[in-house]
Write an enzyme that holds these catalytic residues in place. Structure first.
Site, PDB file in Angstrom:
ATOM      1  N   GLU A  16       0.855  -1.196   0.000  1.00  0.00           N
ATOM      2  CA  GLU A  16       0.000   0.000   0.000  1.00  0.00           C
ATOM      3  C   GLU A  16       0.887   1.242   0.000  1.00  0.00           C
ATOM      4  OE1 GLU A  16      -3.654   0.009   2.309  1.00  0.00           O
ATOM      5  OE2 GLU A  16      -3.050   1.933   3.166  1.00  0.00           O
ATOM      6  N   ARG A 106     -15.544   3.493   3.929  1.00  0.00           N
ATOM      7  CA  ARG A 106     -16.366   4.586   4.450  1.00  0.00           C
ATOM      8  C   ARG A 106     -15.534   5.841   4.686  1.00  0.00           C
ATOM      9  NH1 ARG A 106     -18.214   4.977  10.449  1.00  0.00           N
ATOM     10  NH2 ARG A 106     -16.019   5.619  10.469  1.00  0.00           N
ATOM     11  N   LYS A 166     -21.569  -6.456   3.495  1.00  0.00           N
ATOM     12  CA  LYS A 166     -20.707  -5.757   2.521  1.00  0.00           C
ATOM     13  C   LYS A 166     -20.258  -6.733   1.424  1.00  0.00           C
ATOM     14  CE  LYS A 166     -16.774  -3.895   4.242  1.00  0.00           C
ATOM     15  NZ  LYS A 166     -15.976  -2.858   4.930  1.00  0.00           N
TER      16      LYS A 166
END
Ligand code: FAD
Length: 284
Positions: A16, A106, A166
């Site tokens: 990442e 979110r 989800k």
């Protein structure tokens, strides 16, 4: 597709990265990406928003990863950062750049945002964004999960129930929050399986290379610090080079243990650090 890579028997390694906070530093990220690509990650993801970055930077970085480095890229996007209209534009930009994977999140309330603005967002939970993406795009969608439960959740069970919703909405693989004790991750996998979650899960690993970093990481993630890591900080915290080495060694031991347990993937929060990542990749 990344979900197919993750379903193979080999544990994948992904990185990442984040867009630099200052515009002036932006070009330096490409040098970082070139160096990280040489370490052969299976895929790379780029964060959105945290630290004030804008969606265009996430797309630009993801495009460089996908098109120049020829590594599958995952662009993060958040409900807090995107109104429906902006999300449509962002998805069009991703399509133009040939980016097929997103991590739908979110997001957290930034300090400049009022409660009213935060609570008035058009997509409320990540699941709402996942549903929209599923219905309106052909993007492959990843979601976040929390081995020690999300900090707002009342219980592990309610967090898992929402995670299942989800996934049913269209998530094809998960990336976990950082954790420093692998047992949390193994217990999480068992509980997730018990509620019918069967998509691949990448284990989030944050190498801790300074005493200061542990404070920030724990505040942001809510992850607990086991005694073994607390001892490293107590013993080496005042000596930056020893602390760096001991932190890398801790992350390497976590990763080797996860690989031995045959986890689907390991997602390393690189913090854009070339030297640390080179040392870690040389040992796993
Ligand atoms: P959600 O899945 O929406 O869950 C949030 C909370 O709501 C949980 O407690 C969940 O149990 C609960 N919940 C879900 N659905 C319901 C429902 N229907 N009713 C009641 N409760 C519900 N942040 C950024 O700003 N930018 C990034 O690039 C970024 N990258 C990240 C990458 C990873 C791998 C991870 C783990 C986190 C990342 N974050 C990022 C942080 C993330 O935005 C926060 O952790 C955020 O608080 C939760 O995001 P989420 O997508 O997991 O939320």
């Amino acid at each position: 597709m990344i979900k197919d890579l993750l379903s193979k028997s080999k544990t994948t390694i992904s990185f990442e990265v984040f867009p630099p906070k200052k515009d002036d530093d932006f070009q330096s990220v490409f040098t970082t990406l070139d160096a990280l690509a040489k370490l052969n990650p299976d895929f790379m993801s780029c964060t959105y928003g945290a630290g004030g970055s804008k969606s265009k930077k996430t797309v630009e970085i993801a495009s460089y990863i996908q098109n120049k480095l020829h590594i599958d890229a995952v662009a993060h996007m958040t409900c807090v950062g995107f109104k429906k209209e902006d999300l449509e534009t962002n998805c069009e930009n991703l399509k133009k750049e040939g980016i097929n994977h997103v991590l739908a999140l979110r997001g957290d309330r930034p300090s400049y945002m009022s409660d009213e603005q935060f609570n008035g967002r058009e997509f409320f939970y990540a699941t709402d964004m996942v549903k929209y993406l599923r219905e309106n795009t052909s993007l492959q969608i990843a979601g976040a999960c929390y081995p020690e439960k999300h900090y707002e959740s009342e219980s592990v069970q309610s967090d898992l129930a929402h995670l299942k919703e989800k996934i049913d909405a269209g998530v094809s693989f998960l990336v976990s929050q950082m954790f420093f004790d692998n047992d949390y991750f193994y217990r999480f996998l068992e509980k997730a399986s018990d509620v019918g979650i069967s998509v691949p899960v990448c284990a989030g690993i944050m190498p801790i290379t300074s005493a200061k970093q542990i404070g920030t990481s724990v505040t942001l993630s809510g992850s607990s610090v086991p005694k073994a890591l607390a001892d490293i900080i107590a013993n080496y915290g005042d000596n930056p080079e020893d602390m760096r080495k001991a932190g890398i060694d801790y992350a390497v031991r976590q990763i080797l243990d996860l690989k031995e347990h045959g986890v689907d993937g390991i997602h390393i929060y690189t913090m854009n650090r070339i030297k640390t990542m080179t040392e870690i990749m040389g040992q796993i």
